[in-house]
Design a protein around this motif. Structure first.
Motif, PDB file in Angstrom:
ATOM      1  N   UNK A  87       0.818  -1.116  -0.109  1.00  0.00           N
ATOM      2  CA  UNK A  87       0.189  -0.037  -0.145  1.00  0.00           C
ATOM      3  C   UNK A  87       0.863   1.286  -0.224  1.00  0.00           C
ATOM      4  N   UNK A  88       0.264   2.295  -0.730  1.00  0.00           N
ATOM      5  CA  UNK A  88       1.071   3.729  -0.711  1.00  0.00           C
ATOM      6  C   UNK A  88       1.509   4.049   0.714  1.00  0.00           C
ATOM      7  N   UNK A  89       0.510   3.782   1.484  1.00  0.00           N
ATOM      8  CA  UNK A  89       0.601   4.495   2.879  1.00  0.00           C
ATOM      9  C   UNK A  89       1.699   4.186   3.615  1.00  0.00           C
ATOM     10  N   UNK A  90       2.477   2.990   3.076  1.00  0.00           N
ATOM     11  CA  UNK A  90       3.683   2.663   3.985  1.00  0.00           C
ATOM     12  C   UNK A  90       5.088   3.297   3.486  1.00  0.00           C
ATOM     13  N   UNK A  91       4.925   3.992   2.156  1.00  0.00           N
ATOM     14  CA  UNK A  91       6.281   4.430   1.602  1.00  0.00           C
ATOM     15  C   UNK A  91       6.964   5.274   2.671  1.00  0.00           C
ATOM     16  N   UNK A  92       6.357   6.141   3.311  1.00  0.00           N
ATOM     17  CA  UNK A  92       7.212   6.874   4.131  1.00  0.00           C
ATOM     18  C   UNK A  92       8.059   6.302   5.115  1.00  0.00           C
ATOM     19  N   UNK A  93       7.269   5.268   5.732  1.00  0.00           N
ATOM     20  CA  UNK A  93       7.988   4.304   6.763  1.00  0.00           C
ATOM     21  C   UNK A  93       9.144   3.696   6.044  1.00  0.00           C
ATOM     22  N   UNK A  94       8.907   3.131   4.978  1.00  0.00           N
ATOM     23  CA  UNK A  94       9.942   2.443   4.153  1.00  0.00           C
ATOM     24  C   UNK A  94      11.158   3.172   3.838  1.00  0.00           C
ATOM     25  N   UNK A  95      10.761   4.538   3.582  1.00  0.00           N
ATOM     26  CA  UNK A  95      11.863   5.603   3.371  1.00  0.00           C
ATOM     27  C   UNK A  95      12.670   5.913   4.778  1.00  0.00           C
ATOM     28  N   UNK A  96      12.374   5.561   5.828  1.00  0.00           N
ATOM     29  CA  UNK A  96      12.876   5.859   7.122  1.00  0.00           C
ATOM     30  C   UNK A  96      14.073   4.922   7.103  1.00  0.00           C
ATOM     31  N   UNK A  97      13.565   3.453   6.764  1.00  0.00           N
ATOM     32  CA  UNK A  97      14.467   2.509   6.680  1.00  0.00           C
ATOM     33  C   UNK A  97      15.540   2.606   5.909  1.00  0.00           C
ATOM     34  N   UNK A  98      15.286   2.946   4.607  1.00  0.00           N
ATOM     35  CA  UNK A  98      16.356   3.238   3.626  1.00  0.00           C
ATOM     36  C   UNK A  98      17.284   4.314   3.902  1.00  0.00           C
TER      37      UNK A  98
END
Length: 436
Positions: A87-98
């Motif tokens: 889901x698109x809503x998780x992109x921001x959290x994934x960006x924190x990881x990278x």
């Protein structure tokens, strides 16, 4: 060719180009379901701290596993929680990881996991699907050391995936790849290993279809080749893209490395830059989780893939923590990098110790597999060889006393032998489905 330890450090410490990306060395953190994300599927502080610690320990590349590319995979997962790319809503959290991993100058790839296939759990009125209706008989050919399944386990019989099912998962993986790239992941691999969805198409042992997805090697490659091509069109020509695929059934009547390599030759035409090599499946987990280094090389699997694919596709070795074995395999041209999992739990500084010639200082995994028992029991994963593992962040969830006792009991051979006898005795007393 045999290298010296100093030469091994030089070989493993040399850079590697994967499509347009250069990684600083050839030691890779393989994907594992040990990240303990939040219950709703976002990277937690512990997820990020675990990955940062391995990046700090000197690996050249991090591959993030324990994740799902589709809502179907999230719904049917046999263990939770997982990191979500659906889901698109998780992109921001994934960006924190990278962003956190990139602090150490370490590239990070996403594993795009479409469906659990034959290992899925039917839920919410939805059934699982695979190439063909074939269950997994877990442990039929042996379990890893200190892993027991009292009474054995046969997974639910999956439905044969329709063409619509296949194309729906393909679209889900493409969308997940778009999100991964937007979140700053430097590359991606599509999961097609063990007994999961795409893996079920690759071998005649699990694929008995008679349509365009079954029969010949070209047909058995079709579902995976098509999703590779579709993802390649989405992410562009210069984005590192690979697959994680099985290389040998290791079962009677199964497909060997030459057959898998033939299938791979069709898949790579879709735009594959690298292949993460994976042994066997859940029917014979003992082969997939060996207790000694270098078995994949002994079986000749990387050699078979290199012979068929040539040097253009990068090959990642697995289950070879012995740095000299890995370096020799690279020098001999069989593989391009060494990908490790359990060893990286036991020693997050494995890479820097190898590269600095401090092999004697490595905290070696003893293959007791307490980490696997924790995963099977859905207990926060830890490592008895490394008290820091699973606690890289101070707020990390810890196992309760009851959970710790369950992990101990699940690895106790005398206790599990009794449990197995009781379970099998109960099975014999139960009427079969045919007699009901």
């Amino acid at each position: 060719m045999t290298t010296t330890l100093n030469n091994a450090a030089a070989v493993l410490g040399s850079p590697l180009k994967i499509n347009g990306l250069e990684i600083k060395n050839r030691i890779i953190l393989g994907p594992m379901s040990v990240l303990r994300p939040t219950p709703d599927g976002r990277p937690s502080a512990q997820s990020i701290a675990f990955l940062q610690r391995r990046a700090q320990g000197g690996v050249g590349l991090v591959i993030v596993g324990g994740s799902v590319a589709t809502t179907q995979a999230w719904d049917e997962s046999p263990f939770t929680p997982l990191i979500r790319f659906d889901k698109d809503e998780f992109v921001g959290d994934l960006k924190r990881l990278t962003d956190a991993v990139h602090v150490y100058g370490t590239p990070v790839f996403a594993q795009l996991f479409p469906s659990f296939g034959r290992m899925g759990v039917p839920r919410n009125g939805k059934w699982i699907s695979a190439a063909s209706p074939k269950s997994v008989n877990m442990g039929v050919a042996g379990l890893p050391d200190n892993i027991y399944i009292p009474g054995g386990r046969i997974t639910p019989l999956p439905h044969e995936a329709t063409v619509e099912d296949i194309k729906a998962l393909e679209a889900g993986v493409v969308a997940a790849a778009r999100r991964a790239k937007a979140a700053g992941f430097d590359g991606a691999e599509i999961a097609a290993h063990m007994s999961y969805f795409y893996s079920s198409f690759l071998s005649p042992l699990a694929n008995q279809r008679t349509d365009q997805y079954g029969g010949s090697a070209q047909n058995r490659a079709r579902a995976l080749r098509d999703v590779v091509a579709a993802v390649r069109a989405e992410v562009g020509a210069d984005y590192p893209l690979g697959i994680r695929m099985s290389v040998n059934d290791h079962l009677p009547g199964g497909q060997g490395p030459d057959g898998f390599a033939e299938v791979a030759a069709h898949i790579v035409k879709g735009g594959v830059d690298f292949i993460s090599l994976s042994e066997a499946n859940y029917d014979n987990m003992r082969v997939n989780v060996p207790s000694r280094s270098g078995t994949m090389l002994e079986f000749g699997e990387p050699q078979a893939f290199r012979k068929v694919l040539g040097p253009g596709v990068k090959l990642f070795l697995s289950s070879t923590p012995d740095p000299q074995q890995a370096a020799d395999a690279i020098v001999d041209g069989h593989v391009d990098a060494n990908m490790l999992a359990r060893q990286m739990l036991a020693d997050p500084d494995y890479a820097v110790k190898v590269l600095e010639g401090r092999v004697a200082d490595i905290n070696w995994c003893d293959h007791a597999n307490s980490c696997m028992r924790r995963l099977i029991l859905n207990v926060p994963v830890a490592c008895h060889k490394n008290p820091e593992m699973g606690r890289e962040h101070p707020d990390a969830e810890r196992a309760s006393l009851g959970q710790a006792l369950a992990v101990w009991a699940a690895g106790n051979k005398p206790l599990m032998t009794i449990a197995d006898k009781l379970a099998r005795a109960k099975q014999k007393k139960q009427p079969s489905a045919a007699s009901q």
